[in-house]
Write a protein that holds these residues in place. Structure first.
Motif, PDB file in Angstrom:
ATOM      1  N   TYR A   1     -94.400  51.266  64.809  1.00  0.00           N
ATOM      2  CA  TYR A   1     -93.182  51.000  64.047  1.00  0.00           C
ATOM      3  C   TYR A   1     -93.553  50.597  62.627  1.00  0.00           C
ATOM      4  CZ  TYR A   1     -91.937  50.044  68.941  1.00  0.00           C
ATOM      5  OH  TYR A   1     -91.801  50.118  70.295  1.00  0.00           O
ATOM      6  N   LEU A   2     -92.588  50.655  61.738  1.00  0.00           N
ATOM      7  CA  LEU A   2     -92.721  50.010  60.444  1.00  0.00           C
ATOM      8  C   LEU A   2     -92.431  48.523  60.617  1.00  0.00           C
ATOM      9  CD1 LEU A   2     -90.913  52.636  58.196  1.00  0.00           C
ATOM     10  CD2 LEU A   2     -93.371  52.193  58.327  1.00  0.00           C
ATOM     11  N   PRO A   3     -93.002  47.646  59.767  1.00  0.00           N
ATOM     12  CA  PRO A   3     -92.830  46.202  59.952  1.00  0.00           C
ATOM     13  C   PRO A   3     -91.357  45.799  59.947  1.00  0.00           C
ATOM     14  CG  PRO A   3     -94.537  46.656  58.320  1.00  0.00           C
ATOM     15  CD  PRO A   3     -93.871  47.954  58.610  1.00  0.00           C
ATOM     16  N   GLN A   4     -90.969  44.986  60.915  1.00  0.00           N
ATOM     17  CA  GLN A   4     -89.575  44.581  61.035  1.00  0.00           C
ATOM     18  C   GLN A   4     -89.119  43.748  59.843  1.00  0.00           C
ATOM     19  OE1 GLN A   4     -87.735  45.812  63.431  1.00  0.00           O
ATOM     20  NE2 GLN A   4     -85.871  44.818  62.666  1.00  0.00           N
TER      21      GLN A   4
ATOM     22  N   SER B   1    -110.256  59.936  52.671  1.00  0.00           N
ATOM     23  CA  SER B   1    -110.894  60.982  53.464  1.00  0.00           C
ATOM     24  C   SER B   1    -112.142  60.503  54.192  1.00  0.00           C
ATOM     25  CB  SER B   1    -111.248  62.175  52.569  1.00  0.00           C
ATOM     26  OG  SER B   1    -110.092  62.768  52.033  1.00  0.00           O
ATOM     27  N   ASP B   2    -112.960  59.727  53.551  1.00  0.00           N
ATOM     28  CA  ASP B   2    -114.240  59.320  54.132  1.00  0.00           C
ATOM     29  C   ASP B   2    -114.307  57.820  54.386  1.00  0.00           C
ATOM     30  OD1 ASP B   2    -115.361  61.974  53.956  1.00  0.00           O
ATOM     31  OD2 ASP B   2    -115.503  61.661  51.796  1.00  0.00           O
ATOM     32  N   LEU B   3    -113.143  57.205  54.579  1.00  0.00           N
ATOM     33  CA  LEU B   3    -113.089  55.751  54.684  1.00  0.00           C
ATOM     34  C   LEU B   3    -112.603  55.340  56.068  1.00  0.00           C
ATOM     35  CD1 LEU B   3    -113.345  53.024  53.150  1.00  0.00           C
ATOM     36  CD2 LEU B   3    -110.924  53.269  52.581  1.00  0.00           C
ATOM     37  N   THR B   4    -113.320  54.420  56.692  1.00  0.00           N
ATOM     38  CA  THR B   4    -112.917  53.818  57.950  1.00  0.00           C
ATOM     39  C   THR B   4    -112.996  52.308  57.805  1.00  0.00           C
ATOM     40  OG1 THR B   4    -113.750  55.696  59.233  1.00  0.00           O
ATOM     41  CG2 THR B   4    -113.357  53.643  60.432  1.00  0.00           C
ATOM     42  N   CYS B   5    -111.855  51.623  57.912  1.00  0.00           N
ATOM     43  CA  CYS B   5    -111.886  50.168  57.775  1.00  0.00           C
ATOM     44  C   CYS B   5    -110.671  49.541  58.451  1.00  0.00           C
ATOM     45  CB  CYS B   5    -111.965  49.746  56.308  1.00  0.00           C
ATOM     46  SG  CYS B   5    -110.543  50.194  55.311  1.00  0.00           S
ATOM     47  N   GLU B   6    -110.801  48.253  58.789  1.00  0.00           N
ATOM     48  CA  GLU B   6    -109.733  47.482  59.393  1.00  0.00           C
ATOM     49  C   GLU B   6    -109.075  46.609  58.331  1.00  0.00           C
ATOM     50  OE1 GLU B   6    -111.273  45.267  62.663  1.00  0.00           O
ATOM     51  OE2 GLU B   6    -111.673  47.050  63.892  1.00  0.00           O
ATOM     52  N   LEU B   7    -107.747  46.564  58.380  1.00  0.00           N
ATOM     53  CA  LEU B   7    -106.997  45.806  57.395  1.00  0.00           C
ATOM     54  C   LEU B   7    -106.318  44.608  58.052  1.00  0.00           C
ATOM     55  CD1 LEU B   7    -105.232  48.725  55.469  1.00  0.00           C
ATOM     56  CD2 LEU B   7    -107.529  47.783  55.126  1.00  0.00           C
ATOM     57  N   SER B   8    -106.166  43.549  57.268  1.00  0.00           N
ATOM     58  CA  SER B   8    -105.487  42.342  57.727  1.00  0.00           C
ATOM     59  C   SER B   8    -103.979  42.590  57.803  1.00  0.00           C
ATOM     60  CB  SER B   8    -105.782  41.191  56.760  1.00  0.00           C
ATOM     61  OG  SER B   8    -104.853  40.139  56.912  1.00  0.00           O
TER      62      SER B   8
ATOM     63  N   GLY C   1    -101.753  44.475  63.667  1.00  0.00           N
ATOM     64  CA  GLY C   1    -100.432  44.830  63.173  1.00  0.00           C
ATOM     65  C   GLY C   1    -100.301  44.614  61.673  1.00  0.00           C
ATOM     66  N   LEU C   2     -99.066  44.694  61.188  1.00  0.00           N
ATOM     67  CA  LEU C   2     -98.787  44.541  59.758  1.00  0.00           C
ATOM     68  C   LEU C   2     -97.533  43.696  59.590  1.00  0.00           C
ATOM     69  CD1 LEU C   2     -99.502  45.426  56.839  1.00  0.00           C
ATOM     70  CD2 LEU C   2     -97.995  47.398  57.177  1.00  0.00           C
TER      71      LEU C   2
END
Length: 426
Positions: free
Chosen positions: A218-221, A160-167, A198-199
């Motif tokens: 999309y979901l990861p291929q 809810s209160d989290l903003t972050c970038e993921l690898s 992306g993921l």
């Protein structure tokens, strides 16, 4: 004191633990008690827990960490897919007084939930080496630092209160991840986990994929979803699930509601065991005639407010379908034959002019909602003989005229008996 959950031992122990110096800082004291339960509660819990076999221990830890308050049938479906004997395990946990059921929902006394989580924290000092993670701080650190390991089997995080970038490799080492849930507990907030690069993939062991506001198209291929049982991704940015075909043989439930960019769900035709589909508010969907699996196992289909939907194939072979919601499909002018065993049918605010005659054969139909179907001219005559319909909603059907006195168009069926007095508006 809510953390006692009505257990006399807990009340006694928690009460005796509160000294004068604790009174001024009660919330911090209770938080510490929940992370490190008093010895007496630990001993009472251990007397029951240590005698359980590995199947029941794992079930209890999943319940304590993730599923307190959830519907028992949904939990059984998920954990059975993880290889557990869940129904029998739950029965034994009830016999041991570790859990109970109220209205078919899992109830765990808070001290026992705390003890289950305490057992998981004892697995390792480092959160990334524990089997189950639910603390948002711990999960955020692992995700941001890309430090996940094969020890992790489940992640539930309130974002809810989290903003972050993921690898893109954030899940790369979590080979045994079975349960993944990113959600928002605060109304109006969004799950702001972004993937700017992306993921790469999700773990192939996933049974539950729940990600609110999923940020990608999309979901990861590379992801092999052959073990997926439930997909819950409302408000996603997805335009389609995948390119090409995937093995969705175990998928039972999919919710992509309010994914406004979603245009292609053709992949769902491969999911021959699907029971529940929720596409409410997917306003970019136009034609799904080849997308719904024709296996006859589908129980509910929700396409409320799919405002650009124009085509819907015959559903006569969907023999298990009980719930169909097409309310607000404002471009759906024609409907072919209905599924034969429908119980609830919602067509409010659609531009249909008439209902297929097959609706007279729906002997299990209990709810028919036609509110504000302003172009609807008449109802099939056989509906007046229905013995199953309990709720019939016709308010706002301005092309229908009711000439009998006293009966409300929103009344239960007994008040709608004089159907011969309905006629077309001239």
């Amino acid at each position: 004191m809510s953390c006692s959950s009505g257990i006399p031992l807990a009340l006694e122990v928690l009460g005796s633990s509160v000294s004068k110096q604790h009174i001024n800082n009660m919330m911090e004291h209770l938080h510490n008690l929940r992370r490190n339960p008093p010895t007496q509660i630990q001993e009472a819990f251990r007397r029951s827990f240590d005698g359980l076999d590995e199947n029941k221990k794992n079930i209890f830890l999943d319940l304590a960490c993730f599923f307190r308050g959830e519907n028992k049938d949904d939990v059984v479906q998920l954990l059975d897919a993880c290889g557990f004997l869940t129904y029998l395990g739950i029965c034994d946990l009830i016999d041991e007084s570790l859990i109970s059921l109220v209205d078919n929902r899992i109830v765990i006394p808070i001290p026992f939930q705390d003890m289950g989580r305490f057992v998981v924290r004892e697995e390792d000092e480092v959160p990334c080496e524990r089997s189950r993670l639910w603390d948002s701080g711990d999960v955020a650190d692992i995700l941001i630092n890309n430090s996940g390991t094969e020890a992790i089997e489940g992640i539930f995080m309130d974002a809810s209160d989290l903003t972050c970038e993921l690898s893109p490799t954030v899940f790369g080492k979590m080979y045994n991840l079975r349960l993944l849930k990113f959600y928002c507990s605060t109304s109006g907030n969004q799950c702001k986990l972004s993937l700017p690069e992306g993921l790469d993939t999700f773990p192939d062991e996933l049974r539950l994929l729940h990600w609110e506001n999923y940020p990608l198209k999309y979901l990861p291929q590379k992801f092999n979803p052959e073990n997926l049982v439930e997909v819950n991704m409302p408000y996603s940015n997805m335009e389609k699930l995948w390119e090409g075909k995937k093995n969705l043989g175990k998928l039972k439930k999919i919710q992509l509601s309010h994914s406004r960019n979603l245009k292609d769900i053709l992949m769902l035709s491969e999911a021959q065991n699907l029971e529940h589909i929720d596409l409410e508010g997917c306003t970019s969907l136009v034609d799904i005639r080849t997308c719904i699996p024709r296996c006859g196992k589908l129980v509910s289909l929700n396409m409320k407010d799919c405002s650009h939907l124009r085509s819907l194939s015959s559903m006569v072979d969907l023999t298990s379908l009980k719930f169909l919601n097409l309310s607000g499909c404002s471009q759906l002018e024609e409907i072919q034959d209905f599924a034969p065993n429908l119980k609830e049918l919602y067509l409010a605010r659609t531009p249909i002019r008439e209902l297929p005659l097959s609706i007279e054969n729906l002997t299990n139909l209990s709810t028919l909602d036609l509110q504000n179907c302003r172009r609807l001219r008449q109802l099939p005559f056989g509906i007046k003989n229905s013995k199953s319909i309990v709720k019939l909603k016709l308010s706002g059907c301005t092309s229908l005229v009711h000439t009998s006195t006293g009966a409300s168009v929103n009344s239960p069926l007994p008040l709608l008996s004089p159907f011969p007095n309905w006629k077309r508006k001239r």
